[in-house]
Design an enzyme around this catalytic site. Structure first.
Site, short mmCIF file in Angstrom:
data_model
loop_
_atom_site.label_atom_id
_atom_site.label_comp_id
_atom_site.label_asym_id
_atom_site.label_seq_id
_atom_site.Cartn_x
_atom_site.Cartn_y
_atom_site.Cartn_z
N ASP A 68 58.22 65.00 -19.53
CA ASP A 68 58.15 65.14 -21.04
C ASP A 68 57.91 66.59 -21.26
O ASP A 68 57.16 67.31 -20.33
CB ASP A 68 57.27 64.38 -21.62
CG ASP A 68 56.95 64.62 -23.03
OD1 ASP A 68 57.73 64.43 -23.90
OD2 ASP A 68 55.83 64.83 -23.34
N ASP A 72 57.62 58.15 -24.61
CA ASP A 72 58.06 58.25 -23.25
C ASP A 72 57.90 56.84 -22.48
O ASP A 72 57.97 56.53 -21.35
CB ASP A 72 56.93 59.10 -22.55
CG ASP A 72 56.95 60.52 -23.03
OD1 ASP A 72 58.16 61.19 -23.13
OD2 ASP A 72 55.98 61.16 -23.37
#
Ligand SMILES: O=C(O)COP(=O)(O)O
Ligand SMILES: [Mg+2]
Length: 226
Positions: free
Chosen positions: A9, A177
Site C-alpha cells: 500500500d 487493504d
C-alpha cells in the site's frame, strides 16, 4: 513459507505521518529481488508515478482495484461502476456537502474529503438499492462498488504476472487493504494501521508508517520468506 512477490500500500504504509514519501522504506524496497507491486486507493497516474520514482516497473493496482496495470508501457485495465457511484454521490449530496478529490482523473470510483458524518452516510445509503459501499482510508472516504477491491485487483494483476495472489505478501494500513490481505498469502499491518486491517493481518509491526514497512520487510527476510 516462501513468497514470490510483495504488494505494498502507499499512503500510511510507505509514507511518513505527514504523508511525505518515507525514504528509508524506498531504500529498503530498492534492495529487494522479488517484484514489488504498489496498491492504492489513489488514481492510476499517482500509482504509476510513485512506482516509477521508487524504481519499480509500473505494476500497480489503483483506485482500490478499479485500475490495474502491469507495466508503464501498457494501458490500464479499468473496471468499476462509476455511474452507480455517481448515483450514490447524488443521493448523499442531498444530505451532506461533499467534495470530490481528483474527479477529472478518477475513472472507476469517487473519493471524497473526510469532512462529513460517515456513519450517518452509511446508514442513509443502506436505504438505497446501490451495490456501493463507503470505505474510509483515513486519507479519503471512497464511494466504491462492493464488487471492486484491492484483493480482486491483486488476483487480476497476479494473473497478468503469471503468479497467484497467494504468492504475494501484502503490507498495508487501512480498511481498503483488508481484501488484499485476505487474497494474499500473508498480510502485515503497520502499527498505525486501523482496527479493521489489524483484525485480518497475520502480523502487526511495532513501528509505524514507513518504519513499519521496513520492519515488515526485515521480518520476511529474517524468516527467509522472501
Ligand atoms: O487513496 C486513499 O484514500 C489512500 O491511499 P492508499 O490506499 O495508498 O493508502
Ligand atoms: Mg493506506
Amino acid at each position: 513459507m516462501k513468497f514470490k512477490a510483495l504488494v505494498v500500500d502507499i499512503d500510511g504504509t510507505i509514507t511518513c505521518e505527514n504523508r511525505e514519501l518515507h525514504l528509508g522504506a524506498v531504500k529498503k524496497i530498492r534492495t529487494l529481488k522479488v517484484p514489488v507491486v504498489l496498491a492504492t486507493g489513489n488514481i492510476l497516474c499517482y500509482a504509476r508515478t510513485t512506482s516509477r520514482l521508487i524504481g519499480l516497473d509500473g505494476a500497480v493496482i489503483a483506485e482500490n482495484g478499479g485500475a490495474v496495470t502491469v507495466r508503464y508501457d501498457l494501458n490500464g485495465i479499468f473496471e468499476g461502476s462509476i455511474e452507480e457511484c455517481e448515483k450514490a454521490f447524488s443521493f448523499l449530496s442531498r444530505h451532506f456537502k461533499l467534495t470530490k478529490l481528483d474527479p477529472m482523473y478518477r475513472k472507476t470510483e469517487i473519493a471524497l474529503r473526510r469532512d462529513f458524518d460517515l456513519e450517518e452516510a452509511r446508514a442513509l445509503l443502506q436505504t438505497q438499492p446501490y451495490d456501493i459501499e463507503l470505505v474510509d482510508t483515513k486519507y479519503a472516504i471512497h464511494i466504491k462498488s462492493i464488487k471492486i477491491n484491492k484483493g480482486i485487483g491483486l488476483q487480476k494483476l497476479a494473473g497478468m504476472m503469471s503468479l497467484e495472489a497467494e504468492d504475494f505478501v501484502a503490507i498495508g494500513d487501512s480498511a481498503n487493504d483488508a481484501e488484499m490481505f485476505e487474497a494474499a498469502g500473508f498480510g502485515i499491518a503497520v502499527a498505525n494501521g486501523d482496527e479493521r486491517i489489524k483484525e485480518v493481518a497475520n502480523y502487526v509491526t511495532e513501528a509505524s508508517f514507513g518504519d513499519g514497512a521496513i520492519e515488515a520487510i526485515e521480518f520476511l527476510e529474517l524468516n527467509g520468506w522472501i
